[in-house]
Scaffold this motif. Structure first.
Motif, short mmCIF file in Angstrom:
data_model
loop_
_atom_site.label_atom_id
_atom_site.label_comp_id
_atom_site.label_asym_id
_atom_site.label_seq_id
_atom_site.Cartn_x
_atom_site.Cartn_y
_atom_site.Cartn_z
N GLU A 1 3.44 -11.74 7.63
CA GLU A 1 2.43 -11.35 8.63
C GLU A 1 1.07 -11.36 7.94
OE1 GLU A 1 1.41 -7.73 11.79
OE2 GLU A 1 3.15 -7.55 10.46
N VAL A 2 0.07 -11.95 8.59
CA VAL A 2 -1.31 -11.93 8.06
C VAL A 2 -2.12 -10.97 8.93
CG1 VAL A 2 -3.37 -13.29 7.64
CG2 VAL A 2 -1.12 -14.30 7.19
N ILE A 3 -2.70 -9.97 8.29
CA ILE A 3 -3.48 -8.94 9.02
C ILE A 3 -4.94 -9.11 8.61
CG2 ILE A 3 -3.76 -6.48 9.49
CD1 ILE A 3 -0.60 -7.52 7.76
N GLU A 4 -5.80 -9.36 9.61
CA GLU A 4 -7.23 -9.59 9.34
C GLU A 4 -7.94 -8.24 9.14
OE1 GLU A 4 -8.83 -12.57 9.30
OE2 GLU A 4 -7.19 -13.87 10.02
N PHE A 5 -8.95 -8.20 8.23
CA PHE A 5 -9.84 -7.03 8.10
C PHE A 5 -10.77 -6.97 9.32
CE2 PHE A 5 -8.62 -7.29 3.64
CZ PHE A 5 -8.51 -5.94 3.30
N ASP A 6 -11.12 -5.75 9.78
CA ASP A 6 -11.96 -5.57 10.98
C ASP A 6 -13.30 -6.29 10.84
OD1 ASP A 6 -9.98 -4.08 12.01
OD2 ASP A 6 -10.88 -2.11 11.55
N ASP A 7 -13.87 -6.33 9.61
CA ASP A 7 -15.20 -6.91 9.42
C ASP A 7 -15.15 -8.42 9.21
OD1 ASP A 7 -14.07 -6.98 6.96
OD2 ASP A 7 -15.65 -5.87 5.90
N GLY A 8 -13.91 -9.02 9.28
CA GLY A 8 -13.77 -10.47 9.13
C GLY A 8 -13.94 -10.96 7.72
N SER A 9 -13.91 -10.07 6.73
CA SER A 9 -14.16 -10.48 5.35
C SER A 9 -12.93 -11.08 4.69
CB SER A 9 -14.63 -9.28 4.53
OG SER A 9 -13.59 -8.32 4.47
N GLY A 10 -11.77 -11.00 5.32
CA GLY A 10 -10.57 -11.52 4.69
C GLY A 10 -9.34 -11.02 5.40
N SER A 11 -8.17 -11.10 4.67
CA SER A 11 -6.92 -10.68 5.30
C SER A 11 -5.92 -10.25 4.24
CB SER A 11 -6.34 -11.84 6.13
OG SER A 11 -6.04 -12.95 5.29
N VAL A 12 -4.83 -9.65 4.73
CA VAL A 12 -3.72 -9.20 3.88
C VAL A 12 -2.49 -10.02 4.29
CG1 VAL A 12 -2.21 -7.27 3.29
CG2 VAL A 12 -4.67 -6.88 3.60
N LEU A 13 -1.82 -10.59 3.28
CA LEU A 13 -0.53 -11.26 3.53
C LEU A 13 0.55 -10.24 3.21
CD1 LEU A 13 1.36 -13.69 4.05
CD2 LEU A 13 1.09 -14.26 1.61
N ARG A 14 1.33 -9.87 4.24
CA ARG A 14 2.37 -8.84 4.07
C ARG A 14 3.73 -9.51 4.27
NH1 ARG A 14 2.70 -3.03 4.77
NH2 ARG A 14 4.77 -2.44 5.54
N LEU B 1 -3.37 -2.36 6.15
CA LEU B 1 -4.59 -2.71 5.41
C LEU B 1 -4.85 -1.64 4.34
CD1 LEU B 1 -6.97 -3.79 8.31
CD2 LEU B 1 -5.98 -5.30 6.58
N PRO B 2 -5.36 -2.07 3.14
CA PRO B 2 -5.61 -1.05 2.09
C PRO B 2 -6.69 -0.05 2.54
CG PRO B 2 -6.58 -3.16 1.46
CD PRO B 2 -5.77 -3.42 2.70
N VAL B 3 -6.52 1.21 2.17
CA VAL B 3 -7.50 2.28 2.50
C VAL B 3 -8.58 2.27 1.42
CG1 VAL B 3 -7.88 4.75 2.75
CG2 VAL B 3 -5.79 3.68 3.68
N ASP B 4 -9.85 2.02 1.84
CA ASP B 4 -10.98 2.04 0.90
C ASP B 4 -11.75 3.35 1.09
OD1 ASP B 4 -13.06 1.61 -0.75
OD2 ASP B 4 -13.84 -0.18 0.25
N THR B 5 -11.51 4.32 0.17
CA THR B 5 -12.15 5.66 0.32
C THR B 5 -13.66 5.59 0.09
OG1 THR B 5 -11.71 6.15 -1.99
CG2 THR B 5 -10.06 6.89 -0.40
N ALA B 6 -14.15 4.50 -0.53
CA ALA B 6 -15.58 4.43 -0.89
C ALA B 6 -16.46 4.32 0.35
CB ALA B 6 -15.81 3.23 -1.82
N VAL B 7 -15.95 3.80 1.48
CA VAL B 7 -16.81 3.55 2.65
C VAL B 7 -16.87 4.75 3.59
CG1 VAL B 7 -16.39 1.06 2.54
CG2 VAL B 7 -14.92 2.48 3.97
N SER B 8 -16.21 5.88 3.24
CA SER B 8 -16.16 7.02 4.19
C SER B 8 -17.18 8.11 3.86
CB SER B 8 -14.76 7.62 4.20
OG SER B 8 -14.53 8.30 2.98
N ASN B 9 -18.08 7.88 2.88
CA ASN B 9 -19.06 8.91 2.47
C ASN B 9 -18.37 10.21 2.06
OD1 ASN B 9 -21.34 7.35 2.82
ND2 ASN B 9 -21.47 7.85 5.00
N GLY B 10 -17.25 10.10 1.40
CA GLY B 10 -16.56 11.28 0.89
C GLY B 10 -15.69 11.97 1.92
N ARG B 11 -15.68 11.48 3.19
CA ARG B 11 -14.85 12.14 4.22
C ARG B 11 -13.37 11.92 3.93
NH1 ARG B 11 -12.59 11.21 9.09
NH2 ARG B 11 -13.02 8.98 9.10
#
Length: 1097
Positions: free
Chosen positions: A56-69, A150-160
């Motif tokens: 399964e290929v899952i696209e990132f919301d921002d269109g920057s790429g995808s994950v092959l699962r 999709l991998p969780v990127d904690t850096a984009v949540s402003n510490g939330r």
């Protein structure tokens, strides 16, 4: 260089990494790239585009790429190189990663295992959600998270969103977008393992809007203002707006959430206003009514429908269509310039007003009241009340004789005639005990005097007068008396008494104009049956009685006298003197401390005879004897019914003086004597001062301090609490230990049993009987490195005044042993002897020890941290007889029959034990017989000696083992009987106010005893070695006897006596030269006059 926004070839932001997975498990390859235009990502396996139900290929919301699962993984089938290609119009780039798949039963040691995976969780929106994860392996695996594959990127949540050290994922202030499927992934060099997925649901609360504060209706005056508040709540929170009918009062783009306040100003007409609350769950509304009120109009048709002598009945019409709350009737006498009286709260339109004066004109008006206020008054109406019999008697009734049988009676109209006076009736009788109807009666018209004839002469008549109206008779006047005897004055009229002060009452009366009065006679007495006083004074119309007691009732009678005799006394009148200030303070004043800041004061009132009026209040004054606030404070206005009071907000543990005084309306009386009282103890409010901490060794510290500030002790300091706690990284570890130092005077303590090279925080607090006070700021100290424990030591003494010491190293030896230190001394000496030894020394012989002495020995081992704990031992050497004699034998006092000698103990090394006594051996040098005297002291007075005789004296010391040697002898001669201590006592010079005395002291006289000179019952002491003394402050021309005496003799002291007379004060001014020049070889002086009867020499 490409310009901004120019096309660019793709570059990888994140490339896939090699993975080792488990058969049946999951593998995810992440590939993200950037470029202009945005590149497209494709996945290839062995040169072919991936395609399978398990891929399964899952696209990132921002269109920057995808994950092959890939799931579930298959051994052999899925093992391959996977290629990620990023393509745009400018170019194409590739990257690849290898996938290895292992069977579960062929996993290498250390492959990650998930010990605790995430669980299904439901969280309310805006709350914190924590997804748990724990994994193990070798090496320790790293944990990462996937959400919805999709991998969780904690850096984009402003510490939330953050990953905790435990591996758990913490989501604060959760949003609906956080909802999804979460997986925890553990990765190390051995491989990768995925947890089972767990769903997180974010629940949004939904509550329809409702009004928590609905708008309220108001009634306002014309032109008035009002604020309408409307508050609505719900989830989501509703918007709130105001409407008037269909008109929108709140702009659409300014609509507030939750609360809206509508300000209405200058309101002139009534209206309805609607509050509307709107949310996605619905719309609600509530309406407020604004009613504009006006003041009521004045009532109309006000009429007087009925009158009596003391009342008037009124009726009126409302005059208002709106409801009226009640009416107010205003009225006043027509001639009265002041304000109207009012009857408030009248509910009907008919009302009777009572309590009016008869035969008087009144004005009336009515006004209406509604809930806005009072309206204007109606028109005035007037009415006169009806007549009534007079309610007071005629005034100033007087009678006097025109002849021996005819009297003239005069009066003034009554104060309250209650109508038109039609006439007066004069009643008279010789027997005033009869009822008034039995008295003789004389009627007259409305004139104010009449004559009554045909009286019996030489008799006393009683007279009373009343007035009458058309309604009836008024009350009769008080009785007055008259004697039917021509020339005798009439009874003084209108006799009145008025207190002018607390000790003075003024009496007044009407003087009779026609009568020849020579004197007035006044009788007065205190209370009902006090002693009667009689005063005579010259004709007058007033008299002041002085010197009376304050607040006391007095009775008075007045009679007038002419040359023909005394007229009739007036009836008794009474008056009370004004109040004064109390003449005595409150009694039995007692003070008790009820807490550390309060004192209860109690008292009883001043004695009744000293109050001088009604006690209206008490006041208390208090002042600190010592303390920060030395001002005198006063508590006023303590109620008369009180007999105690609590003074608050005082200083703690402070002595106060307290005074109480009583007050009448006139003012305060004297203060009570001060009562001393101390407020209770409390805990100290300040810590001990100057807290210092120093390390003693590796396991002990010394703590020292000074008392808290005296004004912060709040009691007697009973001891101190020293609290210490171990610190690690500046944080306390373990329970604090409290050490009680139960000595109030203690200012230091040693804390032992600590750990070496350890940091401690130490505080000190003082305590009183009420508890422990404020703690000092923490002092931080680190103990030194560990020092050795105690060595063990044996000591054996020998007969040769030596001691052999043998020792072994400490059992608890920390670090390298560097050597030993020995300290020793006699217990009665100050200074220690110190000897240092090497590490291999194990014995030592101490020489030159004293016999019969106790020694203290201390031995400690040494390492690089310092000296360790001391081994301490006391030994006592065997006693012997003293080997030396007492030192410095000397004579310190002499008389004719005694010699006082003193000495010092033998040298310390020669005492050989404790000296229990001294034996003094002495003899007359002309005799062979020795005398002895024994003492425990180092001095003795030898008595019963012969005068003027030389004695040989020696002394020896003794221990429990026996006596030592005798000292070398000294010789001393007792004093002769004559000229014992002084000779030639004489007067050297005599002045007007002083005398110089002298004497001689023989060389043989040695005394520490002073001389004494006595004269005219005075005495002065003189040093035993002096030989003269100036005595001053004497009187001129006065006899004096001076006695010189010595107190050292057993006979009470020998004496010498001289007598003198001081010089007279002969010349009180200087002689004057008669002439400035010598004439005929002579120079003349005029001597001043001498004040003496003695011949001048």
């Amino acid at each position: 260089m490409p310009s901004a926004g120019a096309d660019s070839k793709p570059t990888f932001m994140k490339a896939p990494e090699d993975q080792i997975g488990i058969s049946g498990g999951v593998a995810s390859f992440v590939c993200q790239a950037t470029g202009e235009p945005k590149p497209r990502i494709t996945w290839m396996k062995k040169g072919k585009k991936v395609s399978s139900q398990r891929f399964e290929v899952i696209e990132f919301d921002d269109g920057s790429g995808s994950v092959l699962r890939i799931q579930p993984l298959r051994v052999h089938r899925d093992e391959a190189i996977y290629e990620c290609t990023a393509t745009n119009s400018v170019g194409e780039i590739n990257t690849s990663a290898k996938l290895t798949v292992l069977e579960e039963d062929h996993l290498p040691a250390g492959f990650p295992t998930i010990d605790m995976g995430p669980q299904l969780k439901v969280v309310e929106k805006a709350r914190t959600a924590t997804m748990l994860c724990a994994a193990s392996g070798n090496p320790d695996p790293e944990i990462s998270w996937f959400k919805d594959f999709l991998p969780v990127d904690t850096a984009v949540s402003n510490g939330r969103i953050k990953q905790l050290r435990s591996g758990a994922l913490q989501i604060e202030n959760s949003e609906e977008s956080d909802q999804g499927k979460y997986e925890c992934v553990a990765t190390n060099s051995a491989g990768t393992r995925y947890s089972a997925p767990a769903n997180l649901y974010v629940r949004v609360r939904r509550v329809a809007p409702r009004f928590s504060i609905p708008p309220s209706s108001h009634e306002v005056m014309p032109g008035g203002s009002v604020n309408l508040t409307c508050v609505a709540v719900g989830a989501p929170m509703p918007y709130v707006k105001w409407m008037a009918g269909v008109e929108e009062l709140t702009k659409e783009d300014e609509m507030p959430v939750g609360r809206n306040v509508l300000e209405l100003n200058n309101i002139v007409q009534s209206a309805n206003y609607t509050c509307v609350a709107i949310s996605s769950l619905g719309m609600i509304e509530a309406t407020a009514q604004i009613t504009v009120k006006a003041l009521p109009k004045p009532p109309s048709d006000l009429l007087v429908t009925e009158t009596t002598a003391t009342s008037v009945t009124l009726t009126w019409d409302s005059g208002n269509s709106e409801p009226i709350s009640y009416y107010v009737i205003q009225y006043k006498p027509r001639s009265w310039e002041g304000p109207f009286q009012e009857v408030d709260g009248v509910a009907t339109t008919r009302y009777s007003i009572g309590g009016l004066s008869p035969f008087s004109e009144y004005e009336f008006r009515v006004l209406a009241v509604n809930n806005i206020g009072r309206g204007p008054p109606s028109e005035l109406v007037e009415a006169r009340t009806g007549e009534q019999a007079p309610s007071s008697p005629p005034l100033k009734v007087q009678a006097r004789m025109l002849s021996a049988s005819t009297m003239l009676v005069q009066w003034e109209p009554p104060e309250e005639p209650n109508g038109l006076i039609r006439g007066y009736r004069v009643y008279y009788t010789t027997d005033p005990h009869l009822s008034l109807s039995m008295w003789q009666k004389h009627n007259t018209d409305d004139s104010h005097l009449t004559t009554v004839g045909s009286l019996i002469t030489g008799t006393t008549y009683s007279i009373r007068v009343l007035a009458f109206t058309s309604v009836g008779d008024g009350p009769p006047s008080d009785s007055i008396q008259v004697k039917t005897q021509q020339g005798v004055p009439a009874q003084p009229a209108d006799f009145q008494a008025e207190a002018e002060s607390d000790t003075r009452i003024l009496l007044t009366w009407l003087p009779a104009s026609q009568e020849r009065i020579t004197k007035y006679e006044l009788l007065y007495w205190e209370g009902e049956d006090g002693v009667q006083h009689k005063v005579e004074f010259d004709p007058s119309s007033s008299y002041a009685v002085e010197g009376l007691k304050p607040d006391t009732l007095y009775h008075f009678q007045l009679g007038a006298r002419s040359e023909l005799g005394l007229g009739v006394y007036t009836p008794t009148i009474e008056a009370r003197t004004a109040q004064s200030t109390p003449s005595a303070p409150p009694q039995e004043v007692e003070c008790v401390s009820t807490s550390s800041t309060t004192i209860r004061v109690s008292w009883v009132p001043p004695p009744a005879q000293s109050r001088n009026g009604v006690i209206t209040q008490y006041s208390i004054a208090y002042q600190a004897v010592e303390g920060e606030d030395g001002a005198k404070h006063v508590v006023e206005g303590i109620g008369r019914e009180r007999s105690s009071w609590e003074i608050t907000d005082l200083e703690k543990w402070t002595e106060y003086k307290v005074w109480v005084r009583a007050h009448t309306d006139v003012g305060p009386g004297p203060e009570s004597l001060p009562v001393h009282v101390r407020t209770d103890e409390d805990v100290p409010s300040a810590p001990p001062r100057k807290v210092e901490v120093e390390s003693v060794n590796s396991t002990a510290v010394r703590v020292s301090w000074k008392l808290p500030l005296s004004n912060k002790q709040h009691g007697q300091i009973r001891g101190y609490q020293v609290t210490y706690v171990k610190l690690e990284n500046n944080e306390p570890r373990g329970q604090p230990v409290i050490r009680d130092v139960m000595l109030s005077e203690a200012q230091e303590t040693i804390i032992s049993g600590l750990l070496p090279e350890t940091t401690y925080s130490i505080t000190v607090a003082a305590y009183t009987t009420k508890g422990d006070g404020a703690r000092s700021k923490p002092k931080v100290i680190t103990t030194t490195g560990a020092v050795p424990g105690k060595p063990s030591m044996m000591i054996s003494t020998t007969a040769m005044n030596t001691a052999l010491m043998q020792w072994h190293p400490p059992k608890e030896m920390v670090g390298e042993l560097l050597g030993y230190r020995l300290q020793y001394k006699r217990v009665d000496e100050e200074k220690m002897n110190t000897i240092d030894f090497g590490r291999n020394d194990h014995h030592y012989t101490v020489t030159n020890l004293h016999k019969g002495a106790t020694y203290i020995f201390k031995l400690s081992a040494k390492n690089r941290a310092g000296l360790g704990e001391e081994f301490e031992k006391e030994i006592t050497t065997t006693e012997d007889v003293p080997s030396g004699f007492p030192q410095n034998l000397r004579v310190v006092g002499l008389t004719t029959s005694t010699t006082e000698v003193a000495w010092d103990p033998p040298v310390l090394a020669e005492r050989n034990g404790r000296i229990v006594s001294y034996t003094v051996v002495y003899r007359d040098i002309n005799s062979q017989q020795d005398l002895t005297n024994v003492t425990r002291n180092t001095n003795i007075t030898l008595t019963n000696l012969k005068p003027d005789t030389t004695y040989d004296i020696k002394v020896r010391a003794r221990t429990n083992k026996g006596p030592g040697p005798l000292s070398p002898s000294i010789q001393s001669r007792t004093m002769p009987v004559d000229q014992v201590f002084a000779k030639n006592f004489r007067v050297n010079a005599v002045m007007k106010t002083s005398v110089l005395l002298s004497w001689e002291v023989p060389d043989s006289y040695k005394s520490s005893v002073p001389f004494k000179i006595l004269y005219n019952s005075q005495s002065v002491e003189v040093d035993g070695h002096s030989m003269k003394k100036l005595i001053s402050d004497l009187q001129p021309d006065t006899e004096y006897s001076f006695v010189l005496m010595n107190r050292g003799s057993s006979a009470g002291g020998l004496q010498h006596l001289v007598s003198i007379r001081t010089a007279p004060d002969v010349l009180q001014s200087k002689p004057v030269a008669t002439n400035k020049y010598i004439q005929d070889g002579k120079f003349t002086l005029t001597l001043p006059k001498v004040q003496t009867s003695e011949p001048v020499r």
